[in-house]
Design a protein around this motif. Structure first.
Motif, mmCIF file in Angstrom:
data_model
loop_
_atom_site.group_PDB
_atom_site.id
_atom_site.type_symbol
_atom_site.label_atom_id
_atom_site.label_comp_id
_atom_site.label_asym_id
_atom_site.label_seq_id
_atom_site.Cartn_x
_atom_site.Cartn_y
_atom_site.Cartn_z
ATOM 1 N N VAL A 95 -6.005 -7.113 14.415
ATOM 2 C CA VAL A 95 -5.817 -5.693 14.122
ATOM 3 C C VAL A 95 -4.564 -5.586 13.265
ATOM 4 O O VAL A 95 -3.482 -6.039 13.661
ATOM 5 N N TYR A 96 -4.725 -5.012 12.087
ATOM 6 C CA TYR A 96 -3.615 -4.819 11.154
ATOM 7 C C TYR A 96 -2.944 -3.492 11.485
ATOM 8 O O TYR A 96 -3.556 -2.440 11.406
ATOM 9 N N GLY A 97 -1.684 -3.548 11.877
ATOM 10 C CA GLY A 97 -0.956 -2.346 12.273
ATOM 11 C C GLY A 97 -0.436 -1.515 11.115
ATOM 12 O O GLY A 97 -0.049 -0.373 11.294
ATOM 13 N N GLY A 98 -0.387 -2.107 9.917
ATOM 14 C CA GLY A 98 0.097 -1.399 8.746
ATOM 15 C C GLY A 98 1.414 -1.975 8.254
ATOM 16 O O GLY A 98 1.901 -2.993 8.746
ATOM 17 N N THR A 99 1.984 -1.284 7.253
ATOM 18 C CA THR A 99 3.276 -1.678 6.705
ATOM 19 C C THR A 99 4.238 -0.511 6.818
ATOM 20 O O THR A 99 3.827 0.651 6.837
ATOM 21 N N ALA A 100 5.521 -0.841 6.875
ATOM 22 C CA ALA A 100 6.557 0.187 6.941
ATOM 23 C C ALA A 100 7.855 -0.390 6.405
ATOM 24 O O ALA A 100 8.083 -1.604 6.486
ATOM 25 N N ASN A 128 13.761 -3.226 3.889
ATOM 26 C CA ASN A 128 12.805 -4.340 3.922
ATOM 27 C C ASN A 128 11.406 -3.825 4.266
ATOM 28 O O ASN A 128 11.252 -3.031 5.185
ATOM 29 N N MET A 129 10.414 -4.296 3.535
ATOM 30 C CA MET A 129 9.028 -3.952 3.842
ATOM 31 C C MET A 129 8.526 -4.901 4.928
ATOM 32 O O MET A 129 8.732 -6.104 4.856
ATOM 33 N N ARG A 130 7.869 -4.332 5.949
ATOM 34 C CA ARG A 130 7.362 -5.112 7.074
ATOM 35 C C ARG A 130 5.872 -4.844 7.264
ATOM 36 O O ARG A 130 5.402 -3.751 6.979
ATOM 37 N N ALA A 131 5.170 -5.863 7.772
ATOM 38 C CA ALA A 131 3.738 -5.734 8.070
ATOM 39 C C ALA A 131 3.504 -6.266 9.473
ATOM 40 O O ALA A 131 4.082 -7.283 9.866
ATOM 41 N N GLY A 132 2.662 -5.557 10.241
ATOM 42 C CA GLY A 132 2.414 -5.951 11.623
ATOM 43 C C GLY A 132 0.950 -6.250 11.896
ATOM 44 O O GLY A 132 0.053 -5.588 11.358
ATOM 45 N N PHE A 133 0.725 -7.253 12.742
ATOM 46 C CA PHE A 133 -0.621 -7.677 13.103
ATOM 47 C C PHE A 133 -0.648 -8.058 14.582
ATOM 48 O O PHE A 133 0.345 -8.516 15.134
ATOM 49 N N LYS A 134 -1.805 -7.893 15.208
ATOM 50 C CA LYS A 134 -2.040 -8.411 16.549
ATOM 51 C C LYS A 134 -3.316 -9.236 16.486
ATOM 52 O O LYS A 134 -4.363 -8.745 16.042
ATOM 53 N N VAL A 168 8.192 -9.983 7.284
ATOM 54 C CA VAL A 168 9.099 -9.301 6.386
ATOM 55 C C VAL A 168 8.823 -9.806 4.974
ATOM 56 O O VAL A 168 8.795 -11.023 4.735
ATOM 57 N N GLN A 169 8.644 -8.877 4.049
ATOM 58 C CA GLN A 169 8.346 -9.256 2.674
ATOM 59 C C GLN A 169 9.591 -9.809 1.989
ATOM 60 O O GLN A 169 10.694 -9.251 2.117
ATOM 61 N N GLY A 170 9.410 -10.910 1.252
ATOM 62 C CA GLY A 170 10.512 -11.476 0.487
ATOM 63 C C GLY A 170 10.856 -10.585 -0.697
ATOM 64 O O GLY A 170 10.017 -9.847 -1.207
ATOM 65 N N LYS A 171 12.112 -10.650 -1.099
ATOM 66 C CA LYS A 171 12.557 -9.812 -2.237
ATOM 67 C C LYS A 171 12.722 -10.643 -3.478
ATOM 68 O O LYS A 171 12.927 -11.817 -3.438
#
Length: 194
Positions: free
Chosen positions: A136-141, A147-153, A191-194
């Motif tokens: 389940v993709y929780g989205g990005t924030a 920092n842009m973050r993406a969450g998954f379960k 966490v997305q790399g910059k």
């Protein structure tokens, strides 16, 4: 020659959108957990406290993501020191010889909405098997530091016997003390790399 040059110039903006994004697992906001049935009547839970991982993707919905992670098996924690020591022996993980479990994805496909299927090679001890996770993709924030973050379960089950985790002892009733089926739950924040 002019047609080739024109085609290259026309496709150049698309290359910007196809840029690979690299994401690093944030262990402070992630967890690698498992549970297994004990004596057929209850469940024992555990976790691994040390792990690393990464993700690369070109598409913003991650449908082309390549995912990998490594788990320090010596960091196993079931809230019982004696049991943890037993799990580290050759009857289970043999951490001296096989200190890490690894996973490398072979496919990450969108099923519908925020549901995905993750397929890849899981290596425990000296055995590598294909495993499928429901994700389940929780989205990005964006976090407060930009920092842009993406969450998954992700959840899956494995048969521990397939990975030579073969310790077995029967109960008086003939059942297993520890079931062979292990449930895995991963909560992952990248966490997305910059």
């Amino acid at each position: 020659m002019k047609k080739l040059l024109f085609s290259l110039l026309a496709l150049a903006p698309l290359a910007l959108f196809a840029q690979t994004n690299t994401w690093t697992l944030d262990p402070a906001h992630s967890a690698v957990k498992f549970d297994v049935t004990h004596l057929v009547i209850s469940s024992v839970e555990g976790r691994f406290n040390k792990f690393t991982g990464g993700l690369t993707a070109n598409k913003p919905d991650f449908s082309d993501a390549q995912i990998n992670f490594s788990v320090d098996v010596n960091s196993i924690n079931t809230d019982n020191e004696g049991r943890d020591k037993h799990l580290k022996t050759d009857e289970f993980f043999n951490v001296e010889k096989y200190p890490n479990m690894t996973f490398k994805s072979t496919a990450f496909k969108k099923v519908s909405g925020n549901k995905y299927t993750l397929v890849g090679d899981l290596t425990i001890r000296d055995v590598t098997k294909k495993v499928t996770f429901d994700v389940v993709y929780g989205g990005t924030a964006k976090d407060p530091w930009g920092n842009m973050r993406a969450g998954f379960k992700a959840t899956s089950t494995i048969n521990r016997f397939d990975y030579n985790l073969k310790w077995d002892k029967a109960t008086e009733a003939g059942g297993m003390v520890v079931d062979k089926i292990v449930n895995i739950t991963l909560t992952l924040e990248f966490v997305q790399g910059k």
